[in-house]
Write a protein that holds these residues in place. Structure first.
Motif, PDB file in Angstrom:
ATOM      1  N   MET A  23       2.460   1.024  -3.721  1.00  0.00           N
ATOM      2  CA  MET A  23       1.860   1.137  -4.882  1.00  0.00           C
ATOM      3  C   MET A  23       2.366   0.757  -6.129  1.00  0.00           C
ATOM      4  O   MET A  23       2.802   1.781  -6.968  1.00  0.00           O
ATOM      5  N   ALA A  51      -5.138  -2.088  -2.357  1.00  0.00           N
ATOM      6  CA  ALA A  51      -5.686  -1.039  -2.853  1.00  0.00           C
ATOM      7  C   ALA A  51      -6.642  -1.332  -4.081  1.00  0.00           C
ATOM      8  O   ALA A  51      -7.673  -2.464  -4.079  1.00  0.00           O
ATOM      9  N   GLY A  52      -6.267  -0.859  -5.480  1.00  0.00           N
ATOM     10  CA  GLY A  52      -7.083  -1.131  -6.557  1.00  0.00           C
ATOM     11  C   GLY A  52      -6.776  -2.422  -7.141  1.00  0.00           C
ATOM     12  O   GLY A  52      -7.148  -2.638  -8.398  1.00  0.00           O
ATOM     13  N   ILE A  74      -3.177  -5.087  -7.490  1.00  0.00           N
ATOM     14  CA  ILE A  74      -1.606  -5.144  -8.010  1.00  0.00           C
ATOM     15  C   ILE A  74      -1.335  -6.363  -8.991  1.00  0.00           C
ATOM     16  O   ILE A  74      -1.412  -7.466  -7.951  1.00  0.00           O
ATOM     17  N   PHE A 124       0.904  -1.348   0.007  1.00  0.00           N
ATOM     18  CA  PHE A 124       0.024  -0.180  -0.059  1.00  0.00           C
ATOM     19  C   PHE A 124       0.826   1.385  -0.065  1.00  0.00           C
ATOM     20  O   PHE A 124       0.706   2.244  -0.821  1.00  0.00           O
TER      21      PHE A 124
END
Lengths: 326, 342
Positions: free
Chosen positions: A208, A286-287, A289, A205
């Protein structure tokens, strides 16, 4: 490379107590990368700056251990596991605490079936004759790890904590070799993998990245009577397809295969039915990876003597050196 | 397209968890017909966006996973037989003698061979075969098989949905293509309605492996209301009646601690007033669905769980009733269009 592996494998570092390992790696990489930092979870993040893609290569620093839960009147220690610890394989093993205190693991011999022994029926004897004597050396909450030499024999390495100091050694070696690339490489030495892939979560995180690889150990299928698996020691590092925590992203998997093919590096395809890796928590950060893994086939994982083949280790370094250029 | 046709089309696609990219484009096209924009994220979640007419629109994210359970090749024998393991929750008792599609360098038909009864010794006759003792036969010898198939290749079951009596369909992957069909029903219904909010319908990936696609989708789309559409157990002989729901009796609206009681109550009220058939599905735990992910995504997204009863879940003959799919789509669309914001 053997000396590097030995140094890392013999450093004390159960989950949550990885500082000594982090210090050792910092010593090895100081001046060899552009930046070294740690985050709140204790992850050690070593950055080789670049203008291209951000790539995480993660290996976990923590090893399997035990934690003292109670000390009885006679000075025997009761304990629990830190990470996956099958009771049967630890009987009679030596463990060592951070301060050097050594203990022997044994069990209550009045139980019916040793095979079904649970950890709560086992204890550690540090030679103390009373609680007071024991408490001079060990407190409740202290952790210990296996005692197990690091040796090389017939091209194979036998040692405690190869899970995952072998991954740490591969990344240190790779960072020292400094492959030429525009990509920004994050050599991330993570914490608390063995207790739930925890360190990698915050590291990913915080960074990123555009993609990530977990460098870890995997099972094999070339031992008498073991579960079938199309992976053998010495036949090459694996390109992860799947473990219990992740399905490798197709683009990451394909990039690894392409790198191996281009450089004629032997590799094996890994479908591991038990166990997870840091890629499991990284890929849903998060979105999302895109993530995958490169593993070293390993025998006796989570035992005091784990075994890997040196050729697989060397080939993993070569494979990653090519992969990071992608 | 009629809902049953749509569902048959969806049921014929192969999208084994983790390798959904084979179906991504076709689902994007289905959404595209009704959406302002369709996005595909790095993990192959397909997200259709339908803008609202509001001055200051809220955003609603509706997810339904489009991955399906399948198998993964773990070894190739000298004889050409393929060894395999489950990819998602597969019951070995339910896969003997099934036709399969092996997604190797090309798609190869295969069968999970079983011993003929004549050759089974009496002492084995009553025993279930373990998955590790089963093999897939693709009709090739070892050398040829290795050219076309690798360890790690995925395998899907072959049994596209067939129509039965009473608007029922049975086939593989009704869990959760029926949910994806409901997403399209929502889009169709919204065409007829005025809605203020931006609506994101997401066909998500890797639900069967741990709700993976929902993690990335809920992070990327900052929704203020989540709706999850999945299947629940249909009523079957010898199964507990409090955990199963009859087919054809409407959408199952879940009630439970992780679900938004405000929105759930409002949905029930709306179903009553609109005369949309529904049933109540009590969910005491985290529901085992993507709702568990919505609930803790970002600052926490209030979430409603709507389920379509499906019999024989995680087999190749999952059965749903098309009427329930339509009811689910109608309820969700009407709730989105008419919702009063906080």
């Amino acid at each position: 490379m053997f000396d590097l592996i030995k140094t890392l494998a013999q450093t004390f570092g159960p989950s949550g107590c990885e500082k000594k390992v982090a210090d050792t790696i910092t010593g090895l990489l100081k001046g060899k990368v552009d930046e070294i930092r740690t985050d709140a979870m204790g992850n050690l993040i070593c950055v080789k700056k670049g203008t291209g893609k951000k790539i995480i290569l993660a290996a976990h620093m923590d090893e399997i251990g035990i934690i003292v839960s109670y000390i009885d009147d006679k000075g025997f220690l009761r304990f629990s596991n830190v990470g996956g610890l099958p009771p049967l394989i630890i009987l009679g093993q030596r463990v060592v605490f951070e301060n050097g205190t050594v203990g022997v693991i044994w069990y209550e011999e009045n139980i019916d079936n040793v095979k079904n022994t649970k950890l709560e029926k086992m204890f550690i004897d540090i030679g103390a004759k009373s609680r007071a004597e024991a408490e001079k050396l060990v407190k409740v909450g202290d952790m210990a790890v296996f005692v197990g030499d690091t040796i090389e024999q017939n091209g194979r390495i036998i040692s405690k904590a190869l899970d995952d100091r072998i991954g740490c050694a591969i990344l240190v070696q790779l960072a020292l070799n400094a492959p030429k690339t525009d990509n920004e490489i994050y050599y991330v030495f993570t914490t608390q993998e063995e207790v739930g892939l925890r360190g990698a979560k915050t590291a990913a995180f915080g960074i990123m990245p555009d993609m990530a690889l977990a460098i870890d150990v995997c099972d094999m299928g070339d031992m008498p009577g073991c579960k079938p698996m199309a992976v053998s020691l010495g036949e090459g590092p694996t390109v992860k397809i799947k473990d219990r925590s992740v399905i490798a992203h197709p683009e990451v998997k394909d990039a690894l295969i392409k790198a191996a093919t281009k450089k004629k590096i032997p590799y094996q395809l890994e479908v591991m039915l038990e166990g997870g890796t840091d890629a499991g928590s990284i890929h849903i950060t998060a979105g999302g990876i895109p993530s995958g893994g490169v593993s070293i086939p390993t025998r006796f994982i989570h035992d005091a003597a784990e075994m890997v083949d040196m050729k697989d280790v060397e080939n993993a370094v070569k494979l990653l050196a090519e992969f990071v250029k992608a | 397209m009629e809902c049953s046709e749509l569902l048959k089309k969806l049921g014929s696609m192969s999208a084994v968890a983790g390798r959904e990219n084979r179906a991504t484009q076709r689902i994007a096209e289905l959404f595209g017909e009704y959406c302002d924009e369709v996005r595909v994220d790095a993990f192959y979640n397909v997200i259709g966006i339908k803008k609202g007419k509001g001055q200051n629109p809220g955003s609603v994210l509706v997810t339904a996973h489009y991955d399906e359970i399948g198998l993964i090749v773990t070894g190739i024998e000298e004889s050409g037989f393929l060894k395999f393991a489950p990819n998602g929750g597969v019951d070995p008792k339910a896969i003997g003698a099934m036709p399969v599609l092996v997604h190797g360098k090309e798609d190869l038909f295969g069968v999970i061979g079983t011993k003929p009864p004549h050759l089974i010794p009496p002492e084995e006759a009553d025993k279930a075969i373990k998955m590790e003792d089963m093999r897939i036969d693709i009709g090739l010898d070892g050398e040829k098989a290795r050219e076309l198939v690798s360890v790690g290749d995925m395998v899907s079951f072959v049994n596209p949905a067939q129509e039965l009596m009473n608007n029922r369909l049975a086939g593989k992957s009704m869990d959760n293509r029926s949910g994806v069909a409901a997403l399209v029903e929502i889009l169709k219904e919204l065409k007829k309605l005025n809605h203020e909010d931006d609506v994101y319908v997401a066909a998500t990936v890797q639900e069967e492996l741990g709700l993976i696609g929902a993690f990335t989708a809920t992070y990327n789309i900052k929704a203020d209301l989540g709706i999850v559409i999945d299947v629940c157990h249909g009523d079957m002989p010898d199964c507990p009646s409090d955990e199963t729901f009859p087919l054809g009796k409407g959408v199952a609206i879940a009630v439970g601690p992780i679900l938004s009681s405000k929105h759930t109550k409002a949905c029930i009220k709306l179903a009553k007033s609109e005369r949309i058939p529904y049933q109540i599905d009590p969910e005491t735990g985290d529901t085992g669905t993507e709702a568990a992910v919505h609930a803790i995504a970002r600052e926490g997204i209030p979430v409603v769980l709507l389920s379509i009863p499906a019999k024989y879940m995680h087999t190749s003959v999952e059965m749903v009733c098309v009427d329930d799919v339509i009811a689910t789509g109608r309820l969700a669309a009407r709730y989105i269009a008419g919702r009063v914001k906080d």
